[in-house]
Design a protein around this motif. Structure first.
Motif, PDB file in Angstrom:
ATOM      1  N   UNK A   1       0.789  -1.111   0.051  1.00  0.00           N
ATOM      2  CA  UNK A   1       0.033   0.069   0.028  1.00  0.00           C
ATOM      3  C   UNK A   1       0.718   1.332  -0.137  1.00  0.00           C
ATOM      4  N   UNK A   2       0.630   2.153  -0.946  1.00  0.00           N
ATOM      5  CA  UNK A   2       1.402   3.396  -1.232  1.00  0.00           C
ATOM      6  C   UNK A   2       1.266   4.357  -0.149  1.00  0.00           C
ATOM      7  N   UNK A   3       0.206   4.182   1.000  1.00  0.00           N
ATOM      8  CA  UNK A   3       0.027   5.039   1.755  1.00  0.00           C
ATOM      9  C   UNK A   3       1.126   4.941   3.022  1.00  0.00           C
ATOM     10  N   UNK A   4       1.807   3.807   3.113  1.00  0.00           N
ATOM     11  CA  UNK A   4       2.934   3.798   4.042  1.00  0.00           C
ATOM     12  C   UNK A   4       4.307   4.318   3.419  1.00  0.00           C
ATOM     13  N   UNK A   5       4.177   4.930   2.391  1.00  0.00           N
ATOM     14  CA  UNK A   5       5.574   5.353   1.650  1.00  0.00           C
ATOM     15  C   UNK A   5       5.320   6.756   1.393  1.00  0.00           C
ATOM     16  N   UNK A   6       6.322   7.642   1.479  1.00  0.00           N
ATOM     17  CA  UNK A   6       6.309   9.076   1.406  1.00  0.00           C
ATOM     18  C   UNK A   6       7.679   9.063   0.197  1.00  0.00           C
ATOM     19  N   UNK A   7       6.771   9.311  -1.026  1.00  0.00           N
ATOM     20  CA  UNK A   7       7.736   9.423  -2.221  1.00  0.00           C
ATOM     21  C   UNK A   7       8.011  11.032  -2.299  1.00  0.00           C
ATOM     22  N   UNK A   8       7.643  11.799  -1.711  1.00  0.00           N
ATOM     23  CA  UNK A   8       7.877  13.283  -1.738  1.00  0.00           C
ATOM     24  C   UNK A   8       9.507  13.327  -1.566  1.00  0.00           C
ATOM     25  N   UNK A  48       5.372  -9.048  -2.684  1.00  0.00           N
ATOM     26  CA  UNK A  48       5.253 -10.191  -1.724  1.00  0.00           C
ATOM     27  C   UNK A  48       6.402 -11.057  -1.772  1.00  0.00           C
ATOM     28  N   UNK A  49       6.632 -11.719  -3.106  1.00  0.00           N
ATOM     29  CA  UNK A  49       8.116 -12.568  -3.281  1.00  0.00           C
ATOM     30  C   UNK A  49       8.686 -11.971  -4.465  1.00  0.00           C
ATOM     31  N   UNK A  50       9.979 -12.720  -4.387  1.00  0.00           N
ATOM     32  CA  UNK A  50      11.047 -12.105  -5.234  1.00  0.00           C
ATOM     33  C   UNK A  50      10.509 -12.338  -6.831  1.00  0.00           C
ATOM     34  N   UNK A  51      10.038 -13.448  -7.096  1.00  0.00           N
ATOM     35  CA  UNK A  51       9.644 -13.775  -8.365  1.00  0.00           C
ATOM     36  C   UNK A  51       8.215 -12.944  -8.995  1.00  0.00           C
ATOM     37  N   UNK A  52       7.592 -12.616  -7.939  1.00  0.00           N
ATOM     38  CA  UNK A  52       6.718 -11.704  -8.394  1.00  0.00           C
ATOM     39  C   UNK A  52       6.995 -10.315  -8.522  1.00  0.00           C
ATOM     40  N   UNK A  53       7.806  -9.960  -7.717  1.00  0.00           N
ATOM     41  CA  UNK A  53       8.502  -8.757  -7.626  1.00  0.00           C
ATOM     42  C   UNK A  53       9.090  -8.299  -9.332  1.00  0.00           C
ATOM     43  N   UNK A  54       9.770  -9.216  -9.704  1.00  0.00           N
ATOM     44  CA  UNK A  54      10.158  -8.884 -11.152  1.00  0.00           C
ATOM     45  C   UNK A  54       9.373  -9.170 -12.304  1.00  0.00           C
ATOM     46  N   UNK A  55       8.143 -10.144 -11.882  1.00  0.00           N
ATOM     47  CA  UNK A  55       7.382 -10.669 -13.087  1.00  0.00           C
ATOM     48  C   UNK A  55       6.201  -9.758 -13.268  1.00  0.00           C
ATOM     49  N   UNK A  56       6.011  -9.012 -12.104  1.00  0.00           N
ATOM     50  CA  UNK A  56       4.629  -8.229 -11.901  1.00  0.00           C
ATOM     51  C   UNK A  56       3.555  -8.801 -11.473  1.00  0.00           C
ATOM     52  N   UNK A  57       3.379 -10.028 -10.776  1.00  0.00           N
ATOM     53  CA  UNK A  57       2.197 -10.452 -10.207  1.00  0.00           C
ATOM     54  C   UNK A  57       1.632  -9.600  -9.275  1.00  0.00           C
ATOM     55  N   UNK A  58       1.650  -9.965  -7.893  1.00  0.00           N
ATOM     56  CA  UNK A  58       1.071  -9.084  -6.835  1.00  0.00           C
ATOM     57  C   UNK A  58       1.943  -8.146  -6.492  1.00  0.00           C
ATOM     58  N   UNK A  59       2.051  -7.004  -7.362  1.00  0.00           N
ATOM     59  CA  UNK A  59       3.028  -6.094  -7.077  1.00  0.00           C
ATOM     60  C   UNK A  59       2.414  -4.643  -7.180  1.00  0.00           C
ATOM     61  N   UNK A  60       2.918  -3.638  -6.362  1.00  0.00           N
ATOM     62  CA  UNK A  60       2.144  -2.466  -6.048  1.00  0.00           C
ATOM     63  C   UNK A  60       3.252  -1.549  -6.625  1.00  0.00           C
ATOM     64  N   UNK A  61       3.026  -0.518  -7.357  1.00  0.00           N
ATOM     65  CA  UNK A  61       3.746   0.584  -8.181  1.00  0.00           C
ATOM     66  C   UNK A  61       3.331   1.833  -7.454  1.00  0.00           C
ATOM     67  N   UNK A  62       4.016   2.603  -7.248  1.00  0.00           N
ATOM     68  CA  UNK A  62       3.970   3.741  -6.238  1.00  0.00           C
ATOM     69  C   UNK A  62       4.761   4.927  -6.710  1.00  0.00           C
ATOM     70  N   UNK A  63       4.214   6.002  -7.091  1.00  0.00           N
ATOM     71  CA  UNK A  63       5.256   7.168  -7.908  1.00  0.00           C
ATOM     72  C   UNK A  63       4.611   8.505  -7.226  1.00  0.00           C
ATOM     73  N   UNK A  64       5.291   9.381  -7.204  1.00  0.00           N
ATOM     74  CA  UNK A  64       4.956  10.815  -6.934  1.00  0.00           C
ATOM     75  C   UNK A  64       5.979  11.806  -7.387  1.00  0.00           C
TER      76      UNK A  64
END
Length: 105
Positions: A1-8, A48-64
């Motif tokens: 969840x991006x609410x835990x990450x301050x991208x400022x 959540x897992x390293x394979x998902x992180x690189x393949x794009x499975x259960x991944x959350x992308x945050x930007x700001x």
């Protein structure tokens, strides 16, 4: 969840998923004597897992992005910034304002 990450500036990263990568860019220019203007941007990818992180499975992308005006005073830096991130995906709700006076410690 991006609410835990301050991208400022991504200075304060709280608990996220098991795997996290953060990239930040900070461009600063001196406007006048002790006055500076900065443009900031950030991107984070969480999974959540390293394979998902690189393949794009259960991944959350945050930007700001943010604009920051800073002044070096005798009591320390005075900073004012306006920022935006994709936390809720509604433009108006994701705008933030920040004012800081003095040193962070």
């Amino acid at each position: 969840d991006c609410s835990h990450l301050t991208l400022d500036s991504a200075n304060y990263t709280m608990h996220s998923m098991d795997h996290l990568a953060v990239v930040n860019l900070d461009l600063r220019t001196k406007v006048y004597k002790n006055l500076y203007l900065s443009a900031l941007g950030g991107y984070a990818r969480m999974g959540q897992s390293l394979p998902e992180f690189f393949r794009g499975g259960m991944v959350r992308n945050c930007y700001g992005a943010a604009l920051k005006l800073s002044y070096n005073s005798v009591i320390g830096p005075i900073q004012c910034s306006v920022s935006w991130g994709n936390r809720t995906n509604t433009f108006k709700s994701d705008i933030g304002f920040y004012l800081s006076i003095g040193f962070v410690f």
